[in-house]
Design an enzyme around this catalytic site. Structure first.
Site, PDB file in Angstrom:
ATOM      1  N   VAL H 118       0.835  -1.195   0.000  1.00 27.99           N
ATOM      2  CA  VAL H 118       0.000   0.000   0.000  1.00 27.99           C
ATOM      3  C   VAL H 118       0.880   1.260   0.000  1.00 27.99           C
ATOM      4  O   VAL H 118       0.959   1.978  -0.991  1.00 27.99           O
ATOM      5  CB  VAL H 118      -0.960  -0.007   1.223  1.00 27.99           C
ATOM      6  CG1 VAL H 118      -1.697   1.326   1.339  1.00 27.99           C
ATOM      7  CG2 VAL H 118      -1.952  -1.158   1.096  1.00 27.99           C
ATOM      8  N   CYS H 119       1.547   1.469   1.105  1.00 26.02           N
ATOM      9  CA  CYS H 119       2.251   2.741   1.291  1.00 26.02           C
ATOM     10  C   CYS H 119       3.446   2.861   0.358  1.00 26.02           C
ATOM     11  O   CYS H 119       3.881   3.965   0.041  1.00 26.02           O
ATOM     12  CB  CYS H 119       2.658   2.882   2.751  1.00 26.02           C
ATOM     13  SG  CYS H 119       1.220   2.696   3.836  1.00 26.02           S
ATOM     14  N   VAL H 120       3.988   1.751  -0.073  1.00 28.36           N
ATOM     15  CA  VAL H 120       5.082   1.768  -1.051  1.00 28.36           C
ATOM     16  C   VAL H 120       4.515   1.626  -2.464  1.00 28.36           C
ATOM     17  O   VAL H 120       4.820   2.421  -3.357  1.00 28.36           O
ATOM     18  CB  VAL H 120       6.096   0.633  -0.776  1.00 28.36           C
ATOM     19  CG1 VAL H 120       7.199   0.629  -1.829  1.00 28.36           C
ATOM     20  CG2 VAL H 120       6.684   0.784   0.617  1.00 28.36           C
TER      21      VAL H 120
END
Lengths: 207, 207, 207, 207, 207, 207, 207, 207
Positions: H118-120
């Site tokens: 997600v965040c990457v």
């Protein structure tokens, strides 16, 4: 129809690049057992010698913690081109190294080294950019752990490098057992203990 | 206070039993990589030779699928007692084998073989019953898979066998590096690639 | 000196207890691959039949989700004592089961079942308490995962059960190949694909 | 929009190539348990027979350590084309083999063999280059270890081979259970122990 | 003859100790997947409730980083003895905790907690010393990694604790399905997804 | 009733033996990731310092390939007894080492070192024989691979050594958080990244 | 410059296809623990419901060994399109199924099912060929083992399917927590035990 | 000839994006040991600082369960751009974040964060779409388990992101040891314990 071209190892068009197989760096390798890794590196070296492939050795700071080139490799390739890089991390940044590669006149490069994501991947990517066909000898290349290996393989493979292992390399180079059954058999017997056992069982039975 | 008695390997009181290290059976071993297993067996053999331990070789049906004794072992122990068992699965059921053990006059037995839960465990349990001190060389003993290994270790250990590996055996036998630094160093260098690298780095630095 | 007594399987003093190898329960087993587990259970069954060991089959609620006894076992043991327990989780709590065990007149019990920590461990502990010698056939017993298996093994082993696997059981029962080379060879060939390959290579060579 | 074309197995356009499933070579396979591997190879063979796919068997030096073709395969395919290669490592380098492939008139090739990175990968790459659609049956192909397997898969997949396993192959060929529920069910029951248990539970319930 | 006494869980003589299942500490557990661990802890709790076992909850510094007791446990045991320890790491060092244990009048203790080698092992060893029968619910106890777990199990087992898992606990307590088929079935259906599927398949078939 | 006596670590009766944590030998450790192992060793050292436990350092051939004592340990224990053994492999064979141990007047010994089966196991067994209570700090002890570790643990545990890990050691020594919340919290925060995160989340929330 | 187009899940353009999540088939899944798999499937279902995505359920032979659709899915999607396929193995071969997909009017398809290489891969490849954007929810799709999974992922990914997992799906659909903090938080709390613990620790601190 | 262009990290053209390395989220990471992950993140941070790369920090709900930015990162980058996102899950959806990226004027982005898929992955895919060269620092990015990681890597790699690890990043940026031997050596010594040992052994020998 696919346009796939099988870029097949041709023993007349292959050079071998052994990058930073040094005694200190070898102790950093944790994605193989030490026995497996030693065997794989020497198997590749013996294969290169057996097929008389031009081989280039290069090291990084042998006088420092990285340690000297693994002595067994020196013995197997006493006359090989040998580039002690003064500082370039990517061997391909070293002019002498590239000159040595070009001097072989070969278009197919077998590359192995320590550590995989740096000493193998960097020159592999550089060579691919220059149009060489690059074959990574994955089991003669080691690194810190499986995660690091996985990322390195992914990056090289995405760039077009072919992932191989020493046994496949030897088989693709030899093409036909009839070219020399004993020679290839000896190579396998020396570096595949399980195949050696098959041979020994077979020989015993033949007595 | 515990009544524990450290039954420590004493090179003057040890015999080595290598049971069924045959080329066919070796190909059944899946709880080690072939490189690791080959190295471990030969390391134990080289240690036995180095410490001049009386060694007994035994095999089961060398003429059949089990295959001949691993040739390297024959070379290392050309004069060892050698019992080709006509059918006894537990080597200890073979009178000649037990005689050979008794003839050594030793009370401590190092046992390794293929497969662990049979060729190692059965004579280990028999020897324990007769009062011998039994040391299993676990990494020179192989079997079909990890589950089988785990059960075999559990059974032998519950019976009082001491679980060891070849490196610990060599160290416990040698006791003090000063007895022979070079000899022990050579043994380790030949069978511990990672230690070999340490030595090579060290030597290079000394130049 | 140790007081260890090698409680060795004696084919004249062994009974086999197969507990809850039912088709539904088999689908709960996750500590083996389905192929491995099926092979191990049938190998134990074939060994029991080969050595003519009295065998007792028992199940729990065959009419419910647990499913019927694995049909292959029914075929192998058409005349075996068969106790469909009406509700006892520990088979040893069932009088008929214990009677059947006692009726065999044997003192050594080979136990396997699903799941290991319940259907095997409970009767194993009960039998140990009553003075039987208990041998767990660990690879013919399955459970939910490795953690559960590890705890079950630990509990049974601490109680004095001997941990074995089917191949070791067959070898300890047979004692000497000369008792019947072909019979034992067939058993191994049918249930050890790697040994089967050794035999086939050997036979081919003999032609 | 993507231009992806689903090259789907069509039972009227598929040939099966089984390369070097020999008894000696099988003993080199360490990336599967022996039970799993045996089951996978025979499942593929049974599927090929069930779908009446033209099947080509080829071996390398059956008289030597590699051993004879696995006998079960001979039995399943008594009339299959059978090319004993006199030395070509890549089966595709053998004219008779390529002729046999072409004689099938099929464009889709299912390939499995031992070892994956050589006996499977080489002909797979050759066939891709010639425009065939190549489907690797990955779980009926074995090699020395996981590293070697990973590299082989990567190389073949990068070249356009589709990676499949025997169960997917059978399902894609069959397309619709209504074509023959019993036949496909029998295939699965024979080679998927967990599915067999589902069926047996189901059948028992139906009584 | 062995003197083994099967110390079997008796639902009339068992108390349950849940030690430091706090929300912060739960996030330190890495030897189970979070889904598996949550399920195991709640399965044990549901079993304790189902069998109406006296249960004692204890926590360490709920106001700090360790976090509050897992809320689900509070809900399952609204009236349980609850000891918020002011600082004792070993719960058994806390007088109130020991009083609560003694107040149950039970001799068999089921212990689970976070982390295994501390919050479980310390009170387990203390209780063993005081003569209690200790049963560790190993899969409802978590810790940092597999190494830490292995050492903790070894220490507790060597001291005489019995290693169990929640499913075995429930089965040993229940003894006979006939005591309440639906109740036990519901417990299993709620916490064994694979068993739930068996039941659902069975029920569907029955319609 | 069991006669189990909980031999519990008592900070007034404990000495710490750090055996051969040398820079060369550390590179032989393959049963932990380098980050994990470094952290575990320094965590044990910091705990020993925090609890002011008498600590004895010993090394084997610091001038050779084994390398110097890990410098961080020198810094943490500048005034510790320090025995550079001239050749004894088992530190307990060195008179000065045993004298140093006896000089501490402690009966409980925490032992860690490299490699587990030699540098830890040998003095552990010797100390057990002399009646010391031995606690192996298993995660601050490293060796070549998991197999070697397993055998070493088994041998030491069978002899009566208690298997622990650094976190359990610190907790058992501290007994009660109220003795010093900040000190123990700092130790954990420095060596348990996951606990550090809990603390940081907690602190942030408190702002 | 790359021509990469980020095909991002858009909750207004997504349909969900749940293929053959049946109780019998679920018991064939061995590449996840049962707890993990159950959680993943229900998490995807709850996410689909939360985002009000049109969802299509399909099954294969619910009356047979494959078992009924997992009842929890029926409850979550009482009004979903539901296609009981009479025999088509590839759901896309079923006209009603394709009609149902087209009726949603969506271009992005989230696909999950049992088993991965068949029930997921076949419709995924078919949908890709027809120009749909395909997102495989890999952790809500299960199969026989890791090898089979790896091959299935490789095949789908090579065809252009995007490999995702349920948590990433939910995050990509939601885009911004401000759209509904509580709703998304509840979804995560219900299906991510580790995140639930973070929330509970946080809430407790806030009191 | 291949058209491969080696997009090589150029320290004059690189910005670093550290996404959601928060103390709560860090406790969700289960695909690395906590020691390994902490080291990897700080190694990347130290490298970014060493090479004076513009670095952008961003977080999601620091006031909630996700917890504050890891304090060590705040200390290393006191003056870095810092975007506390009010709700955007994909950092690239936040205008301030994109502005900050553009303000660096760099075309190569090193991205790491929690959780990987997600965040990457989300900002990586967004940046790729906008024509940036994206390098994922895979070992400084963590997630729930290996399955989730594998899918995330596959998706990003298929989109053209280059998979790297912190050590490769540092080496590719540095290019030549002669640019600063001590600086790079210190970086490696601080974050590669195995390399640190090599250096310490080397230095000791030099005395």
């Amino acid at each position: 129809m696919s346009n796939f071209k099988y870029r097949r190892l041709d023993k007349n068009d292959v050079a071998v690049l052994l990058v930073d197989h040094q005694t200190g760096l070898t102790n950093l390798v944790h994605d193989f057992s030490p026995d497996d890794f030693k065997n794989n590196v020497l198997a590749l070296a013996d294969a290169a010698k057996y097929f008389k492939l031009p081989t280039i050795l290069t090291t990084s700071f042998e006088d420092g913690p990285n340690g000297p080139l693994v002595p067994e490799l020196k013995e197997i390739f006493p006359d090989a081109a040998y580039i002690a890089r003064p500082g370039n991390i990517n061997a391909w940044d070293n002019e002498d190294f590239v000159k040595a590669v070009k001097a072989t006149g070969k278009q197919q490069l077998l590359i192995a080294g320590i550590v995989t994501e740096v000493c193998v991947a960097f020159p592999a990517l550089s060579a691919l950019e220059e149009g060489y066909e690059v074959f990574v000898v994955a089991d003669a290349s080691g690194t810190f752990n499986q995660t690091t290996r996985d990322a390195a393989w992914e990056r090289m493979s995405a760039a077009g490098a072919q992932m191989m292992t020493w046994f496949g390399v030897a088989c693709e180079l030899h093409r036909d057992w009839r070219n020399d059954i004993e020679g290839l058999g000896a190579l396998f017997s020396n570096h595949l203990p399980s195949y050696r056992c098959l041979i020994q069982s077979y020989m015993a039975r033949g007595k």
